[in-house]
Design an enzyme around this catalytic site. Sequence first.
Site, short mmCIF file in Angstrom:
data_model
loop_
_atom_site.label_atom_id
_atom_site.label_comp_id
_atom_site.label_asym_id
_atom_site.label_seq_id
_atom_site.Cartn_x
_atom_site.Cartn_y
_atom_site.Cartn_z
N ASP A 191 0.85 -1.20 0.00
CA ASP A 191 0.00 0.00 0.00
C ASP A 191 0.89 1.24 0.00
O ASP A 191 1.88 1.32 0.73
CB ASP A 191 -0.88 -0.05 1.26
N ASN A 199 -2.73 13.14 -3.49
CA ASN A 199 -3.96 13.67 -4.11
C ASN A 199 -4.25 15.09 -3.63
O ASN A 199 -4.55 15.98 -4.42
CB ASN A 199 -5.15 12.80 -3.74
N HIS A 204 -5.91 14.91 -8.06
CA HIS A 204 -6.29 13.53 -8.30
C HIS A 204 -5.67 12.96 -9.59
O HIS A 204 -5.31 11.79 -9.65
CB HIS A 204 -7.83 13.46 -8.40
N ASP A 208 -3.47 9.66 -9.97
CA ASP A 208 -3.67 8.57 -10.93
C ASP A 208 -2.37 8.20 -11.63
O ASP A 208 -2.07 7.02 -11.82
CB ASP A 208 -4.71 8.96 -12.00
N GLU A 234 -5.14 2.31 -3.68
CA GLU A 234 -3.67 2.33 -3.82
C GLU A 234 -3.08 1.12 -3.13
O GLU A 234 -1.98 1.16 -2.60
CB GLU A 234 -3.06 3.62 -3.28
#
Length: 313
Positions: A191, A199, A204, A208, A234
């Site tokens: 993770d 973010n 955002h 990505d 994630e």
Amino acid sequence: MELTYEYENFEHLTIKTSAIRPSNAPLIQIIDDDVSMLILLKDVLEEKGWMVITNTDPEKAVNQYFEMHPDLLILDIHLPMKDGFHVLEDIQTHNEKYFIPKMIISIQNDKQTRIKAYQSGADDFIGKPIDIAEFIVKIERHLQRKKMFDQSVLIDELTQVYNRRFLEETLPRYFQEYKRSKQVFSISVVDIDYFKQVNDTYGHLLGDRVLNEFAQFIKRSIRSSDLIFRYGGEEFVIIFPRTKNKEAKRRLTELIHAFSQKVFTYNEKSFTITFSAGLFTVDDEIVTPEEAFKYADHSLYEAKRLGRARVET
Ligand code: GH3
Ligand code: MG
Ligand code: MG
Ligand code: MG
């Protein structure tokens, strides 16, 4: 007489879905009771670089179909015991999860027969004697569509690694294999650390991009037999086949270190990102896939608690 192609390396078959058959060659299954026809077609298709398995016995063929998940099924109508229509119907009753194109080859090439073939689940029909040029082009088209289908259902769109659906399909197979042969393997839940901040700080869209780069980085860095899946958000899962705990831990440590060196740049600002990993190795008692995942996830939680950018087991 039964002609069955033997794989040179049977290890490859522990995972039976075409998307991760290590040799990228498509697998084509041909069922025909005419052995000389089988030999001819097998030659022609292998010449194209495709792998071919052949069967003369429809019962065995159906079993092998479900075991091997070919990328294309080619079958004759007139077979001993059970005709090609019934083979197709048998397959249909199993409620297949994946699309596998099916082509009938038959000397009986009238409209009624063709309609019946399509009704039984065939996608295509070629009359015998087979025109090889047409046969090959049709196969190429079917294989292209099959590949697109596999990618769309098994690959995560944003990161281009396997998705959770495929993980749920794949993981149990490693446990079956472990029960059978005590083949040790490791599972890691990983993770990204403080991803919310990425973010929040950079937006955002950049988030990505980071996710995509992270996944691609892992994919490039692991061995070709290792598998990475996006589990959600994630969070990713890595399967290390035939890898003991110590070895998997060492490799994860290296991955964590290497990724932390990677510099991301956005609007002239540079930053680095880390990730944490929880590890569980199936090497002793029999556990279920769910338990193994839970243990790995718990270790991930420990890695976070102990400061992140580390692996716990
Ligand atoms: P920790 O180190 O504890 O893991 O902290 P974290 O911030 O990474 O964890 P948290 O679970 O609080 O936040 C995860 C964030 O990931 C929140 C969510 O908005 C973001 N996220 C999940 N999926 C996506 C995605 O597809 N794209 C982007 N850009 N962000 C995503
Ligand atoms: Mg026949
Ligand atoms: Mg996180
Ligand atoms: Mg998370």
